[in-house]
Design a protein around this motif. Structure first.
Motif, mmCIF file in Angstrom:
data_model
loop_
_atom_site.group_PDB
_atom_site.id
_atom_site.type_symbol
_atom_site.label_atom_id
_atom_site.label_comp_id
_atom_site.label_asym_id
_atom_site.label_seq_id
_atom_site.Cartn_x
_atom_site.Cartn_y
_atom_site.Cartn_z
ATOM 1 N N ARG A 1 4.462 -20.305 5.480
ATOM 2 C CA ARG A 1 3.564 -19.398 4.754
ATOM 3 C C ARG A 1 3.919 -17.946 5.100
ATOM 4 N NH1 ARG A 1 -0.190 -20.832 8.919
ATOM 5 N NH2 ARG A 1 -0.530 -18.988 10.220
ATOM 6 N N LEU A 2 3.551 -17.071 4.177
ATOM 7 C CA LEU A 2 3.859 -15.647 4.304
ATOM 8 C C LEU A 2 2.913 -14.981 5.299
ATOM 9 C CD1 LEU A 2 5.683 -13.524 2.775
ATOM 10 C CD2 LEU A 2 3.686 -13.080 1.358
ATOM 11 N N GLU A 3 3.443 -14.119 6.126
ATOM 12 C CA GLU A 3 2.618 -13.293 7.018
ATOM 13 C C GLU A 3 2.665 -11.849 6.514
ATOM 14 O OE1 GLU A 3 0.851 -13.942 9.897
ATOM 15 O OE2 GLU A 3 1.133 -16.101 9.667
ATOM 16 N N ALA A 4 1.514 -11.291 6.238
ATOM 17 C CA ALA A 4 1.485 -9.994 5.546
ATOM 18 C C ALA A 4 1.684 -8.785 6.466
ATOM 19 C CB ALA A 4 0.167 -9.836 4.797
ATOM 20 N N ARG A 5 1.380 -8.939 7.748
ATOM 21 C CA ARG A 5 1.360 -7.792 8.650
ATOM 22 C C ARG A 5 2.665 -6.968 8.673
ATOM 23 N NH1 ARG A 5 -0.410 -5.758 13.812
ATOM 24 N NH2 ARG A 5 0.645 -3.747 13.767
ATOM 25 N N PRO A 6 3.847 -7.612 8.867
ATOM 26 C CA PRO A 6 5.082 -6.800 8.916
ATOM 27 C C PRO A 6 5.330 -6.042 7.618
ATOM 28 C CG PRO A 6 5.496 -9.018 9.714
ATOM 29 C CD PRO A 6 4.128 -9.029 9.097
ATOM 30 N N LEU A 7 4.944 -6.643 6.486
ATOM 31 C CA LEU A 7 5.140 -5.964 5.202
ATOM 32 C C LEU A 7 4.259 -4.725 5.121
ATOM 33 C CD1 LEU A 7 5.347 -8.977 2.726
ATOM 34 C CD2 LEU A 7 7.214 -7.508 3.497
ATOM 35 N N LYS A 8 3.053 -4.831 5.690
ATOM 36 C CA LYS A 8 2.149 -3.666 5.709
ATOM 37 C C LYS A 8 2.724 -2.562 6.591
ATOM 38 C CE LYS A 8 -2.251 -5.878 4.610
ATOM 39 N NZ LYS A 8 -3.291 -6.703 5.232
ATOM 40 N N ASP A 9 3.294 -2.956 7.745
ATOM 41 C CA ASP A 9 3.914 -1.968 8.637
ATOM 42 C C ASP A 9 5.037 -1.215 7.925
ATOM 43 O OD1 ASP A 9 2.212 -2.757 10.602
ATOM 44 O OD2 ASP A 9 3.687 -3.927 11.725
ATOM 45 N N ILE A 10 5.858 -1.980 7.214
ATOM 46 C CA ILE A 10 6.975 -1.382 6.481
ATOM 47 C C ILE A 10 6.444 -0.429 5.408
ATOM 48 C CG2 ILE A 10 8.772 -1.884 4.764
ATOM 49 C CD1 ILE A 10 9.921 -2.743 7.230
ATOM 50 N N ALA A 11 5.418 -0.875 4.693
ATOM 51 C CA ALA A 11 4.842 -0.048 3.628
ATOM 52 C C ALA A 11 4.278 1.252 4.198
ATOM 53 C CB ALA A 11 3.753 -0.825 2.896
ATOM 54 N N HIS A 12 3.651 1.142 5.356
ATOM 55 C CA HIS A 12 3.066 2.308 6.025
ATOM 56 C C HIS A 12 4.158 3.302 6.413
ATOM 57 C CE1 HIS A 12 0.046 4.479 8.265
ATOM 58 N NE2 HIS A 12 0.806 4.452 9.350
ATOM 59 N N TRP A 13 5.202 2.779 7.019
ATOM 60 C CA TRP A 13 6.324 3.631 7.423
ATOM 61 C C TRP A 13 6.938 4.325 6.202
ATOM 62 C CZ3 TRP A 13 11.382 4.388 6.302
ATOM 63 C CH2 TRP A 13 12.099 5.200 7.188
ATOM 64 N N THR A 14 7.176 3.507 5.168
ATOM 65 C CA THR A 14 7.831 4.024 3.968
ATOM 66 C C THR A 14 6.997 5.117 3.320
ATOM 67 O OG1 THR A 14 8.849 1.871 3.599
ATOM 68 C CG2 THR A 14 8.802 3.367 1.727
ATOM 69 N N GLU A 15 5.689 4.902 3.232
ATOM 70 C CA GLU A 15 4.813 5.888 2.603
ATOM 71 C C GLU A 15 4.808 7.197 3.402
ATOM 72 O OE1 GLU A 15 3.507 6.439 -0.142
ATOM 73 O OE2 GLU A 15 2.293 8.165 0.457
ATOM 74 N N ASN A 16 4.769 7.089 4.736
ATOM 75 C CA ASN A 16 4.797 8.291 5.574
ATOM 76 C C ASN A 16 6.091 9.080 5.388
ATOM 77 O OD1 ASN A 16 2.361 8.527 7.027
ATOM 78 N ND2 ASN A 16 2.947 6.784 8.296
ATOM 79 N N TYR A 17 7.192 8.356 5.370
ATOM 80 C CA TYR A 17 8.478 9.045 5.280
ATOM 81 C C TYR A 17 8.700 9.613 3.873
ATOM 82 C CZ TYR A 17 13.304 10.235 6.253
ATOM 83 O OH TYR A 17 14.475 10.934 6.423
ATOM 84 N N ARG A 18 8.234 8.888 2.850
ATOM 85 C CA ARG A 18 8.305 9.390 1.484
ATOM 86 C C ARG A 18 7.514 10.701 1.363
ATOM 87 N NH1 ARG A 18 5.727 10.426 -2.647
ATOM 88 N NH2 ARG A 18 3.812 9.817 -1.617
ATOM 89 N N GLN A 19 6.351 10.706 2.014
ATOM 90 C CA GLN A 19 5.500 11.898 1.969
ATOM 91 C C GLN A 19 6.179 13.090 2.641
ATOM 92 O OE1 GLN A 19 1.512 10.742 2.870
ATOM 93 N NE2 GLN A 19 0.811 12.866 2.965
ATOM 94 N N PHE A 20 6.905 12.804 3.716
ATOM 95 C CA PHE A 20 7.669 13.861 4.389
ATOM 96 C C PHE A 20 8.622 14.534 3.398
ATOM 97 C CE2 PHE A 20 11.537 15.337 6.402
ATOM 98 C CZ PHE A 20 11.056 16.132 7.435
#
Lengths: 125, 178
Positions: free
Chosen positions: A78-97
């Motif tokens: 089964r899929l674990e969502a947590r690492p995908l959320k971490d990646i999304a968080h990182w990506t959004e922060n860096y995109r905003q930069f």
């Protein structure tokens, strides 16, 4: 946060990036988004041996992207969502930069342009 | 929260397709200048130092050798005093169309850096240039783990560099807005 904790967190993020770099593993995750599946079911769409699929699953499991139920005999994944959320968080922060940098770049270019115009008007010739 | 315009973020959506699971992002912006002007603003370190980073950031160290294998080093300081350092290497230069570089990005500040591949494309139409940034995270390198120990001495070095810049004369690099 200690350097060791940071290192662990970033190793995890790094292994998530690595795991997601492969198209077969992305396809497996996309399949798992619609529900649990056995190794045999996951292997069906691919022209790959079960050992090859199992290897991909081990990488995904190592990155914490999937978990395998131990109680059932067929050990569904089964899929674990947590690492995908971490990646999304990182990506959004860096995109905003970069987005904010581009705002400043735009402001800088406008300033240079208006200075050039002003300079043009006050030129002697 | 405002939905970002012209922006595509791959990771983090519901993974309904393999494509939605790609990491990294694509950012597209239009600038009302010819691409040669935009190219210069991105590849001339004196100009880069003026706009790199979010609102209020200054860049006491901003070095870029815009040639293949050329080095890039920026120490960006946020208004709260935190430092966001990046180092990198230029991979591809096709002036004024394409600029590719890899950055070791410690983001948010203080974490072990990731290698991120950056591809900038410049497309000009009638005096307006569309800039496309594609950022693709690679992975943590052994060197980046060593880097974290040296982060603080690096800032001391930044201050020395700043002093050098100021002494060198009123270049554009020291005009970075506060």
């Amino acid at each position: 946060m200690s350097a060791a904790t940071l290192r662990t967190e970033n190793d995890r993020l790094s292994s998530t990036f690595s795991a997601l770099a492969d198209p077969t593993r992305r396809a497996i995750l996309a399949r798992l988004a619609s529900g649990e599946a056995s190794v045999t079911e996951l292997a069906e769409p691919f022209e790959m041996s079960l050992p090859a699929i199992s290897k991909h699953l081990r990488v995904l499991e190592g990155a914490g992207l999937i978990a395998r139920r131990k109680e059932a005999q067929w050990r569904p994944c089964r899929l674990e969502a947590r690492p995908l959320k971490d990646i999304a968080h990182w990506t959004e922060n860096y995109r905003q930069f970069w987005d904010e940098s581009f705002d400043r770049l735009d402001a800088y270019l406008r300033e240079v342009e208006s200075e050039a115009k002003h300079h043009g008007r006050t030129k002697k010739h | 929260m405002v939905e970002p315009r012209n922006t595509e973020i791959h990771a983090g959506r519901r993974p309904s397709s393999p494509e939605s699971l790609k990491t990294g992002f694509v950012l597209t912006r239009e600038f009302r200048v010819p691409r040669q002007v935009l190219w210069s603003a991105l590849t001339d370190p004196r100009k880069l130092a003026i706009w790199w980073g979010p609102r209020g950031a200054t860049n006491p160290v901003c070095e870029l050798d815009p040639r293949v294998h050329g080095a890039l080093r920026i120490h960006s300081q946020n208004p709260d005093g935190s430092i966001f350092p990046v180092t990198g290497t230029v991979r591809e230069v096709d002036a004024p169309r394409k600029f590719v570089f890899v950055l070791s990005v410690a983001f948010p500040p203080g974490v072990v850096p990731f290698e991120v591949l950056h591809t900038l494309r410049f497309d000009e139409h009638g005096g307006t240039t569309t800039l496309t940034l594609e950022a693709q995270p690679l992975q943590t390198t052994p060197a980046s783990l060593e880097w974290i120990a040296g982060a603080d001495p690096g800032w001391g070095e930044s201050l020395e560099r700043l002093a050098e810049l100021v002494q060198a004369g009123p270049g554009e690099a020291v005009r970075a807005r506060a």
